[in-house]
Design a protein around this motif. Structure first.
Motif, PDB file in Angstrom:
ATOM      1  N   MET A   1       0.792  -1.287  -0.179  1.00  0.00           N
ATOM      2  CA  MET A   1       0.100   0.091  -0.061  1.00  0.00           C
ATOM      3  C   MET A   1       0.842   1.281  -0.135  1.00  0.00           C
ATOM      4  SD  MET A   1      -1.432  -0.829   3.675  1.00  0.00           S
ATOM      5  CE  MET A   1      -0.186  -1.161   5.191  1.00  0.00           C
ATOM      6  N   CYS A   2       0.411   2.370  -0.096  1.00  0.00           N
ATOM      7  CA  CYS A   2       1.082   3.516  -0.066  1.00  0.00           C
ATOM      8  C   CYS A   2       1.767   3.936   1.169  1.00  0.00           C
ATOM      9  CB  CYS A   2       0.218   4.757  -0.495  1.00  0.00           C
ATOM     10  SG  CYS A   2      -1.046   4.792  -1.802  1.00  0.00           S
ATOM     11  N   SER A   3       1.223   3.501   2.244  1.00  0.00           N
ATOM     12  CA  SER A   3       1.535   3.401   3.382  1.00  0.00           C
ATOM     13  C   SER A   3       2.921   2.420   3.867  1.00  0.00           C
ATOM     14  CB  SER A   3       0.646   3.443   4.506  1.00  0.00           C
ATOM     15  OG  SER A   3       0.007   2.328   4.512  1.00  0.00           O
ATOM     16  N   SER A   4       2.973   1.636   2.904  1.00  0.00           N
ATOM     17  CA  SER A   4       4.055   0.610   3.155  1.00  0.00           C
ATOM     18  C   SER A   4       5.564   1.687   2.952  1.00  0.00           C
ATOM     19  CB  SER A   4       4.268  -0.465   2.066  1.00  0.00           C
ATOM     20  OG  SER A   4       2.919  -1.291   2.061  1.00  0.00           O
ATOM     21  N   CYS A   5       5.393   2.304   2.209  1.00  0.00           N
ATOM     22  CA  CYS A   5       6.748   3.361   2.148  1.00  0.00           C
ATOM     23  C   CYS A   5       6.545   4.566   2.609  1.00  0.00           C
ATOM     24  CB  CYS A   5       7.122   3.479   0.514  1.00  0.00           C
ATOM     25  SG  CYS A   5       7.064   1.838  -0.154  1.00  0.00           S
ATOM     26  N   HIS A   6       5.344   4.844   2.957  1.00  0.00           N
ATOM     27  CA  HIS A   6       5.003   6.333   3.551  1.00  0.00           C
ATOM     28  C   HIS A   6       4.268   6.087   4.858  1.00  0.00           C
ATOM     29  CE1 HIS A   6       6.147   8.484  -0.230  1.00  0.00           C
ATOM     30  NE2 HIS A   6       5.403   7.614  -0.678  1.00  0.00           N
ATOM     31  N   LYS A   7       5.220   5.951   5.989  1.00  0.00           N
ATOM     32  CA  LYS A   7       4.708   5.209   7.191  1.00  0.00           C
ATOM     33  C   LYS A   7       4.097   6.397   8.110  1.00  0.00           C
ATOM     34  CE  LYS A   7       6.995   0.976   7.211  1.00  0.00           C
ATOM     35  NZ  LYS A   7       8.101   0.854   6.629  1.00  0.00           N
TER      36      LYS A   7
ATOM     37  N   ILE B   1       6.757  17.871  -8.645  1.00  0.00           N
ATOM     38  CA  ILE B   1       6.726  16.756  -7.548  1.00  0.00           C
ATOM     39  C   ILE B   1       7.839  15.880  -8.024  1.00  0.00           C
ATOM     40  CG2 ILE B   1       4.989  14.887  -6.915  1.00  0.00           C
ATOM     41  CD1 ILE B   1       3.888  17.806  -6.613  1.00  0.00           C
ATOM     42  N   ASN B   2       8.300  15.146  -6.753  1.00  0.00           N
ATOM     43  CA  ASN B   2       9.408  14.100  -6.707  1.00  0.00           C
ATOM     44  C   ASN B   2      10.806  14.829  -6.700  1.00  0.00           C
ATOM     45  OD1 ASN B   2       7.877  11.910  -6.716  1.00  0.00           O
ATOM     46  ND2 ASN B   2       7.959  11.609  -8.822  1.00  0.00           N
ATOM     47  N   ARG B   3      11.657  14.214  -6.463  1.00  0.00           N
ATOM     48  CA  ARG B   3      13.071  14.681  -5.945  1.00  0.00           C
ATOM     49  C   ARG B   3      13.627  15.386  -7.228  1.00  0.00           C
ATOM     50  NH1 ARG B   3      14.871  12.993  -0.990  1.00  0.00           N
ATOM     51  NH2 ARG B   3      13.556  11.133  -0.347  1.00  0.00           N
TER      52      ARG B   3
END
Ligand code: HEC
Ligand code: HEC
Length: 328
Positions: free
Chosen positions: A68-74, A110-112
């Motif tokens: 899920m998105c929150s796997s990487c953004h906790k 958006i993004n680095r």
């Protein structure tokens, strides 16, 4: 009398429009932050935010229903991750460190590397990326349509079902709800001088000093100018950063200057997560970094006493939000 008339009008408006949730969310714009521009075709509403939050924590957004998105953004790490590179589906690794999403809504690009122009379409990238969630937006839309509670929630938020337009816009609305100014530093800026310890106040002074020049790049209330800079991490960059988008040699090794808000929670650091701790970051800047033709002239190196090093750390630690993002 005027007040009562207004109250009646607002109540009528709620009755007329309330069910479709067309009402603009009473967005809590921090007074000392720049204005957050919200696209006209995606007004921010509580229903979109709630739907976006549900999607953000749903593993069905990945091809094998593991990521899920929150796997990487906790949530407990300010919506970042403690790994240098977070694995996506089937343990596949991308190339960059997961950034915090607190106040990410303010980024003009958006993004680095600034490779995505709009937050409203950003979510299509991780959803479709082979190394992240690996599912086509069409397949995902068909999957979500199977779930009546999603069909209802999309209908209430957007007046249409889950599709390539509404899914990323619900997620973007959730990201917009992560605007936050609940740090001790914000209280300090608001006039409560004692919300920063004496050490953190000395650290702020160092941060703003001409010698360290941190605030030349990590500037303003968001602690970033959102410009792209090369901060001397490598002599030879495996990830060319901004140059991948602009195709300009003088952009090699430049990355968007990150906000330093919640930096105490977002280790490891830099685009590739190559620096493990804030001590390592300070040591990097003190050394002046590696030589590179695109390195900013602001990075000249400096030396700090052990106490000054602790003062700078104390300031960086005062950039942590008091809001608990694990609770919506
Ligand atoms: C496998 C890990 C992973 C997953 C899953 C993932 N992200 Fe990310 N996210 C990243 C990385 C890494 C970046 C930085 C990408 C870059 O700079 O090129 C990023 C960047 C972002 C950004 C841009 C932040 C900024 O400051 O520019 C947003 C917004 C975001 N992700 C939201 C999401 C949403 C929404 C989802 C779910 C649909 C998601 N992410 C799923 C790892 C992930
Ligand atoms: C020339 C502009 C510039 C100056 C000056 C500068 N930085 Fe940075 N900083 C950057 C850039 C660009 C990055 C991101 C590099 C990357 O992604 O690889 C960064 C990254 C960081 C990070 C990592 C954040 C994260 O989430 O990964 C920290 C912490 C940091 N800087 C602190 C400082 C401190 C403290 C100073 C002063 C000693 C300073 N910076 C001076 C441009 C600058």
């Amino acid at each position: 009398m005027r007040f009562i008339t207004l109250l009646i009008i607002s109540l009528l408006l709620v009755i007329v429009f309330g069910c479709e949730d067309k009402t603009q969310l009473l967005f809590n714009q921090p007074a000392h932050f720049p204005n957050l521009l919200i696209p006209e075709n995606n007004p921010l509403t509580q229903k979109k935010v709630d739907l976006g939050e549900r999607l953000f924590g749903d593993k069905n957004l990945s091809i094998d229903s593991t990521i899920m998105c929150s796997s990487c953004h906790k949530a407990h790490l300010a919506l970042a991750d403690s790994l240098s590179i977070s694995p996506g589906v089937y343990g596949r690794l991308g190339e960059r460190n997961s950034p915090s999403l607190i106040n990410a809504a303010y980024a003009p690009l958006i993004n680095r590397d600034g490779g995505v122009a709009k937050l409203d379409i950003q979510a299509l990238i991780p959803i479709e990326d082979h190394n992240e969630m690996g599912i086509s937006i069409l397949k995902l839309s068909k999957r979500l349509i199977q779930d009546q509670s999603y069909v209802d929630a999309f209908g209430e938020a957007f007046g249409r079902g889950p599709d390539g337009f509404t899914i990323p816009r619900a997620l973007a609305s959730y990201v917009r709800s992560l605007v936050d100014a609940s740090t001790p530093y914000d209280k300090y800026l608001g006039g409560q001088k004692d919300s920063l310890s004496p050490a953190a106040q000395r650290g702020l002074h160092l941060f703003n000093s001409e010698e360290l020049a941190c605030s030349s790049c990590h500037s303003g209330p968001l602690l970033t100018s959102f410009e792209f800079e090369n901060n001397g991490l490598y002599t030879d960059y495996a990830d060319r950063g901004r140059a991948l988008i602009s195709l300009r040699e003088d952009d090699v090794g430049k990355f968007r200057i990150p906000s330093l808000r919640n930096v105490a929670l977002t280790a490891p650091y830099m685009h590739d997560g190559s620096l493990a701790t804030l001590d390592d970051v300070i040591a990097h800047y003190a050394s002046g970094g590696q030589s590179h033709k695109n390195k900013s002239h602001l990075l000249k190196g400096f030396s700090l006493s052990a106490d000054q090093h602790l003062d700078l750390l104390a300031f960086l630690e005062a950039l942590t939000s008091e809001r608990d993002f694990t609770k919506s």
